[in-house]
Design a protein around this motif. Structure first.
Motif, short mmCIF file in Angstrom:
data_model
loop_
_atom_site.label_atom_id
_atom_site.label_comp_id
_atom_site.label_asym_id
_atom_site.label_seq_id
_atom_site.Cartn_x
_atom_site.Cartn_y
_atom_site.Cartn_z
N THR A 1 4.98 15.70 10.33
CA THR A 1 3.69 15.82 11.01
C THR A 1 3.67 17.09 11.85
OG1 THR A 1 4.48 14.45 12.84
CG2 THR A 1 3.28 13.33 11.08
N GLY A 2 2.46 17.62 12.01
CA GLY A 2 2.29 18.85 12.77
C GLY A 2 2.52 20.10 11.95
N GLN A 3 2.98 19.95 10.72
CA GLN A 3 3.15 21.08 9.82
C GLN A 3 2.17 20.96 8.66
OE1 GLN A 3 7.18 21.35 8.41
NE2 GLN A 3 8.00 22.07 10.38
N LYS A 4 1.82 22.09 8.06
CA LYS A 4 0.98 22.07 6.87
C LYS A 4 1.81 21.69 5.66
CE LYS A 4 -2.51 25.38 8.43
NZ LYS A 4 -3.23 26.65 8.12
N ASP A 5 1.14 21.22 4.64
CA ASP A 5 1.80 20.91 3.37
C ASP A 5 2.60 22.13 2.89
OD1 ASP A 5 1.48 18.86 0.80
OD2 ASP A 5 1.70 20.94 0.20
N GLN A 6 3.83 21.89 2.47
CA GLN A 6 4.73 22.98 2.13
C GLN A 6 4.65 23.41 0.66
OE1 GLN A 6 6.84 24.50 4.69
NE2 GLN A 6 5.15 23.41 5.69
N GLY A 7 3.75 22.80 -0.11
CA GLY A 7 3.60 23.21 -1.50
C GLY A 7 4.73 22.75 -2.39
N LYS A 8 5.38 21.65 -2.03
CA LYS A 8 6.52 21.15 -2.81
C LYS A 8 6.15 19.92 -3.65
CE LYS A 8 9.16 24.19 -0.74
NZ LYS A 8 9.65 25.41 -1.45
N GLY A 9 4.87 19.55 -3.66
CA GLY A 9 4.47 18.42 -4.48
C GLY A 9 3.82 17.28 -3.71
N LEU A 10 3.88 17.31 -2.38
CA LEU A 10 3.24 16.26 -1.60
C LEU A 10 1.72 16.27 -1.77
CD1 LEU A 10 3.44 13.94 0.41
CD2 LEU A 10 3.38 15.63 2.27
N LYS A 11 1.15 17.47 -1.90
CA LYS A 11 -0.29 17.58 -2.10
C LYS A 11 -0.73 16.81 -3.34
CE LYS A 11 -3.77 21.09 -3.29
NZ LYS A 11 -4.02 22.55 -3.43
N GLU A 12 0.02 16.94 -4.44
CA GLU A 12 -0.34 16.25 -5.68
C GLU A 12 -0.21 14.74 -5.51
OE1 GLU A 12 0.09 20.35 -6.40
OE2 GLU A 12 1.58 18.99 -5.55
N LEU A 13 0.78 14.30 -4.75
CA LEU A 13 0.89 12.86 -4.48
C LEU A 13 -0.27 12.37 -3.64
CD1 LEU A 13 4.04 10.86 -3.47
CD2 LEU A 13 1.97 10.66 -2.11
N ALA A 14 -0.60 13.12 -2.56
CA ALA A 14 -1.63 12.68 -1.62
C ALA A 14 -3.03 12.74 -2.21
CB ALA A 14 -1.57 13.53 -0.35
N GLN A 15 -3.29 13.73 -3.09
CA GLN A 15 -4.63 13.89 -3.65
C GLN A 15 -4.83 13.16 -4.97
OE1 GLN A 15 -6.03 17.90 -4.05
NE2 GLN A 15 -5.71 18.44 -1.91
N LYS A 16 -3.77 13.06 -5.79
CA LYS A 16 -3.91 12.54 -7.14
C LYS A 16 -3.01 11.36 -7.46
CE LYS A 16 -5.05 17.20 -8.83
NZ LYS A 16 -4.69 18.27 -9.81
N GLY A 17 -2.11 11.03 -6.56
CA GLY A 17 -1.18 9.95 -6.83
C GLY A 17 -0.07 10.33 -7.78
N ASP A 18 0.18 11.62 -7.96
CA ASP A 18 1.18 12.13 -8.90
C ASP A 18 2.41 12.58 -8.11
OD1 ASP A 18 2.70 13.33 -10.81
OD2 ASP A 18 1.26 14.92 -11.29
N ALA A 19 3.49 11.80 -8.19
CA ALA A 19 4.70 12.08 -7.42
C ALA A 19 5.71 12.92 -8.18
CB ALA A 19 5.35 10.77 -6.98
N SER A 20 5.41 13.32 -9.41
CA SER A 20 6.42 13.95 -10.26
C SER A 20 6.92 15.28 -9.70
CB SER A 20 5.87 14.13 -11.68
OG SER A 20 4.70 14.93 -11.67
#
Length: 432
Positions: A273-292
């Protein structure tokens, strides 16, 4: 893990295999067997929103020439329905044809302007109709018909009515970010069927897998009225139906395939928390449910030993409780040692970029029992938020997220859209 291109909520989705990776962290003394189980324990509701409307003046009645307005949020495929009494009748009411007023074109463009053509006049079927007008006596004579039927020019007793669209004007205005204002204007004064409108109710159903969970929340043509609709149609009393609708309104969300990480160290490897998404795949999990992507990255992180992505059998996602059907559940056997930590992450499916995850530095891996209190709900900060379950840009409602760039933060509760149940009433995590 290969992800399907289609929306992962589809109940016919092919089950995904549980994926795991064992990472050699050197000698790990006193390895012991354990297991983790994640369940969607949400007692779901079919309606995403509902409410009431009335004239805010000296009288709650909406007289000829007067208007009322209310706001709501909706996603593509959802529809707004409402009901209000034709006041100078025995048991007639106005309502759109089911499932309600369409608010988006097929291409996702919001519909604005006059939608009065979607409104109909209905006979509740519980009273014999007198000639409509101020002299109608209430409640009147009970009818043997009992079923809701459309009044198309004349009622069963031969009384005449102007078209509903000439008695009532209904206008949609798009406010942006999936929010609409609906305005109902009583235009009956210029017709032979002048009448007040009673206080009314409105509702919007969730849509899941392209199907509305409740396409007939207020009435069904050809069937008896239920749940308090008769009180509106006969007396203009919206309180009973409003109470019923409130009980049907709440949270419905699946959880995406669950990421589970076994690791050692002083920091949660999934997010901070307090940091921006690091571009390591969390964005895809949070937006699309894709954890791969995130799983692939985590396998390279020092201190991470095991990474799993757990998908529910038959449905892929973990569905909530629906009626008597229990919610989805996934389990995984683990090998853990003293000093190991466990952290999880899964998408709040009907959101723009919310995700459930282990708070702080995860949980002691050798702990046993219910650890649901260690889970938090977070906003990934990469997509503009909309009403959960009623957002036109939510990926799992056929939308494309609108990008933003903010730090990861806990989702407040209540939040600007709704009040969520306590997190352990949505997701249960158990270590054994």
């Amino acid at each position: 893990m290969k992800r399907k291109h289609s929306i992962w909520l589809s109940l016919a989705a092919t089950p995904l295999l549980i994926a795991a990776c064992d990472k050699d962290n050197g000698n790990m003394p006193q390895i012991s067997a354990a297991s983790i189980t994640i369940e969607n324990v949400l007692d779901s509701h079919p309606l995403v929103e509902s409410g009431t409307f009335k004239n805010n003046g000296a009288s709650p009645l909406i007289m000829p020439g007067e208007s009322v307005s209310f706001q709501f949020a909706a996603a593509k495929g959802q529809a707004l329905t409402f009901a209000t009494m034709y006041g100078w009748s025995n048991d007639l009411f106005f309502a759109p044809t089911n499932p309600g007023i369409k608010v988006y074109q097929d291409n996702g463009t919001p519909i604005e302007g006059d939608v009065s053509s979607q409104i109909r006049l209905w006979d509740n079927g519980t009273r014999v109709n007198q000639m409509p007008g101020v002299s109608v006596s209430h409640p009147g004579t009970a009818s043997a018909a009992q079923n809701v039927t459309e009044v198309n020019g004349t009622d069963a007793q031969g009384n005449s009515y102007a078209a509903a669209s000439s008695l009532m004007k209904v206008n949609l205005h798009y406010e942006g970010n999936s929010t609409f204002t609906l305005t109902i204007t009583n235009t009956s004064g210029a017709t032979s069927n002048s009448t007040p409108f009673s206080p009314g109710v409105w509702a919007i159903s969730y849509i899941a897998g392209g199907t509305l969970l409740n396409p007939n929340p207020l009435y069904e043509a050809g069937k008896p009225a239920a749940n308090g609709l008769t009180n509106i149609a006969e007396m203009g009393d919206n309180s009973i139906l409003a109470t019923y609708l409130a009980g049907q309104t709440g949270i419905f969300t699946p959880l995406s395939p669950v990421l589970v990480v076994v690791y050692s160290g002083s920091e949660n490897p999934i997010y901070k928390t307090g940091q921006k998404d690091q571009g390591k795949g969390l964005k895809e999990l949070a937006q699309k449910g894709d954890a791969s992507n995130l799983a692939t990255y985590l396998k390279t992180v020092p201190g991470v030993r095991d990474v799993y992505v757990l998908a529910a059998q038959n449905t892929t996602v973990l569905l909530p409780k629906i009626g008597s059907q229990m919610g989805g559940s996934v389990s995984q056997s683990l090998n853990v040692a003293q000093g190991d930590r466990i952290a999880i992450a899964t998408m709040y499916g009907f959101s723009n970029d919310w995700f459930f995850a282990s708070k702080d530095n995860g949980t002691d891996a050798i702990q046993k029992g219910d650890i649901s209190s260690s889970i938090g709900l977070f906003d990934n900060g990469t997509a503009i938020n909309q009403f959960p379950g009623a957002g036109i840009t939510q990926f799992n409602l056929s939308g494309t997220p609108l990008e933003e760039s903010k730090t990861i933060e806990a989702v407040p509760n209540p939040n600007m859209f709704t009040t969520l149940p306590a997190i352990p009433q949505i997701i249960k995590v158990t270590l054994n």
